[in-house]
Enzyme design. Sequence first.
Site, PDB file in Angstrom:
ATOM      1  N   ASN A  40       2.136-100.473  22.481  1.00 50.55           N
ATOM      2  CA  ASN A  40       3.044 -99.470  22.084  1.00 50.55           C
ATOM      3  C   ASN A  40       4.416 -99.444  22.754  1.00 50.55           C
ATOM      4  O   ASN A  40       4.685-100.051  23.788  1.00 50.55           O
ATOM      5  CB  ASN A  40       2.250 -98.024  22.644  1.00 50.55           C
ATOM      6  CG  ASN A  40       2.670 -97.753  24.000  1.00 50.55           C
ATOM      7  OD1 ASN A  40       3.700 -97.234  24.467  1.00 50.55           O
ATOM      8  ND2 ASN A  40       1.814 -98.170  25.100  1.00 50.55           N
ATOM      9  N   PHE A  84       8.538 -92.872  26.573  1.00 52.89           N
ATOM     10  CA  PHE A  84       8.604 -91.520  27.250  1.00 52.89           C
ATOM     11  C   PHE A  84       9.040 -90.473  26.294  1.00 52.89           C
ATOM     12  O   PHE A  84       9.586 -89.444  26.673  1.00 52.89           O
ATOM     13  CB  PHE A  84       9.279 -91.629  28.561  1.00 52.89           C
ATOM     14  CG  PHE A  84       8.878 -92.459  29.461  1.00 52.89           C
ATOM     15  CD1 PHE A  84       7.556 -93.040  29.529  1.00 52.89           C
ATOM     16  CD2 PHE A  84       9.844 -92.831  30.403  1.00 52.89           C
ATOM     17  CE1 PHE A  84       7.458 -93.617  30.738  1.00 52.89           C
ATOM     18  CE2 PHE A  84       9.617 -93.743  31.718  1.00 52.89           C
ATOM     19  CZ  PHE A  84       8.209 -94.247  31.622  1.00 52.89           C
ATOM     20  N   SER A 141       7.416 -98.786  33.006  1.00 54.33           N
ATOM     21  CA  SER A 141       6.833 -99.141  31.711  1.00 54.33           C
ATOM     22  C   SER A 141       7.978-100.121  30.951  1.00 54.33           C
ATOM     23  O   SER A 141       9.157-100.284  31.357  1.00 54.33           O
ATOM     24  CB  SER A 141       7.331 -97.744  30.963  1.00 54.33           C
ATOM     25  OG  SER A 141       7.390 -97.867  29.558  1.00 54.33           O
ATOM     26  N   ASN A 188       9.337 -99.863  27.856  1.00 53.38           N
ATOM     27  CA  ASN A 188       9.631 -99.380  26.971  1.00 53.38           C
ATOM     28  C   ASN A 188      10.859 -98.438  27.188  1.00 53.38           C
ATOM     29  O   ASN A 188      11.575 -98.083  26.325  1.00 53.38           O
ATOM     30  CB  ASN A 188       8.603 -98.386  26.053  1.00 53.38           C
ATOM     31  CG  ASN A 188       7.300 -99.382  25.692  1.00 53.38           C
ATOM     32  OD1 ASN A 188       7.593-100.358  25.317  1.00 53.38           O
ATOM     33  ND2 ASN A 188       6.252 -98.770  25.905  1.00 53.38           N
ATOM     34  N   THR A 189      11.287 -98.425  28.486  1.00 55.63           N
ATOM     35  CA  THR A 189      12.784 -97.893  28.669  1.00 55.63           C
ATOM     36  C   THR A 189      13.419 -98.927  29.461  1.00 55.63           C
ATOM     37  O   THR A 189      13.275 -99.620  30.404  1.00 55.63           O
ATOM     38  CB  THR A 189      12.513 -96.665  29.747  1.00 55.63           C
ATOM     39  OG1 THR A 189      11.733 -95.689  29.305  1.00 55.63           O
ATOM     40  CG2 THR A 189      14.149 -95.878  30.202  1.00 55.63           C
ATOM     41  N   LYS A 217       3.472 -96.530  40.159  1.00 52.96           N
ATOM     42  CA  LYS A 217       3.004 -97.316  39.101  1.00 52.96           C
ATOM     43  C   LYS A 217       3.436 -98.640  38.948  1.00 52.96           C
ATOM     44  O   LYS A 217       4.812 -98.448  38.675  1.00 52.96           O
ATOM     45  CB  LYS A 217       2.465 -96.491  37.879  1.00 52.96           C
ATOM     46  CG  LYS A 217       1.816 -97.285  36.782  1.00 52.96           C
ATOM     47  CD  LYS A 217       1.387 -96.158  35.885  1.00 52.96           C
ATOM     48  CE  LYS A 217       0.293 -96.686  34.701  1.00 52.96           C
ATOM     49  NZ  LYS A 217      -0.202 -95.831  33.863  1.00 52.96           N
ATOM     50  N   ASN A 263       0.365-100.955  34.711  1.00 50.61           N
ATOM     51  CA  ASN A 263       1.088-100.329  33.508  1.00 50.61           C
ATOM     52  C   ASN A 263       0.871-101.631  32.432  1.00 50.61           C
ATOM     53  O   ASN A 263       0.129-102.539  32.637  1.00 50.61           O
ATOM     54  CB  ASN A 263       2.585-100.250  33.697  1.00 50.61           C
ATOM     55  CG  ASN A 263       2.803 -98.979  32.940  1.00 50.61           C
ATOM     56  OD1 ASN A 263       2.598 -98.932  31.759  1.00 50.61           O
ATOM     57  ND2 ASN A 263       3.849 -98.112  33.283  1.00 50.61           N
TER      58      ASN A 263
END
Length: 356
Positions: free
Chosen positions: A117, A121, A182, A184-185, A215, A244
Amino acid sequence: MSFYRKIRPYFYKLEPEKAHNIAVKIMHLPEKIPLLESMFASHYCKVYNNLGQDINGLHFYNPIGIASGFDKNGDIIRSLAAIGFGHVEVGSVTQMPQDGNPKPRVFRHVEEESMQNSMGFNNIGVRGMLANLKNIYPFCVPIGINIGKNKNIAQSDSLKNYELSLDALKDYGDYFAFNLSSPNTPGLRDLQNEDFVKELLDMAKGITNKPLFIKISPDMNIDSMISVCSSAIEHGVGGIIATNTSIEYELIKNPVKKDGQCFGGISGKALKAKATEIMRILGQHFHKKTTLIAVGGISNANDAYERIKLGASLVQILSAFIYEGPSIVAKMNYELSEKLKSDGFNNVTEAIGVAI
């Protein structure tokens, strides 16, 4: 075969994010129909005395929680609790609403029972989540709020971004987890350093005395990971959530690419070995110093038990919930309870860290 497994092929015909949104709408039904919610709770929520434990002033009647990322906006907490989760972690939420990354951004790797994925966010923001939480809090199981950073916020303003979110939500969660990991940022993982973690925890302790977790990424250099976690413990962290999603795309046979490049994070069974090894390392260093929460590749009671014996007090699932459906929670709790009895443990707390 469970009802979920019978209908799962039809869900697989849908794009994963669309299937998820439909599932969330279905999960709204029990809370709107009290009798249905009671039936779910009666069927799924079983109390096993050997699974209950008190952690950081909170009671967890079982150690199996839903990881952040499933209920991003905190609007299906009741239904998640009704199918047996011992805690519910919502989010990641950001201070301002944001759409996330371009679609498609969720992909199934069915053979590996894993996911890829690049959500970024996507959420309704602090005000939206706050409205949902005010309708339910305080709740019967611990609610954790996972807080992320807005994508358009400069790195220099990251601390303030987290501060505004925490300050708004401080009265409506039982613990708070800061997502620094994450993939993805852009730039988020750069915040996984001793200096920022110290500033973050010092700030947070000035706002709330509730438990604070961080995390971490499974892709960190081990020495850096140990240093960051040590700094976090020194500055009052209540626990470490590991881990994560991963950007080690070799974990998947055929990772999805965009413009010739792999992207997003890998979760599910493909992450099991990597996440287990990280828990082993964290357990060796920290299981008597702070609470460890295991995430990543946990798909059954054996996996959960292994992480507990490596030092985890709690475990969380997400991909396994997607692949196996709601019955997985009750099944894991029953089997975990039986494994503890078989090994002579009176309570799950006695098993934490025994394999280290």
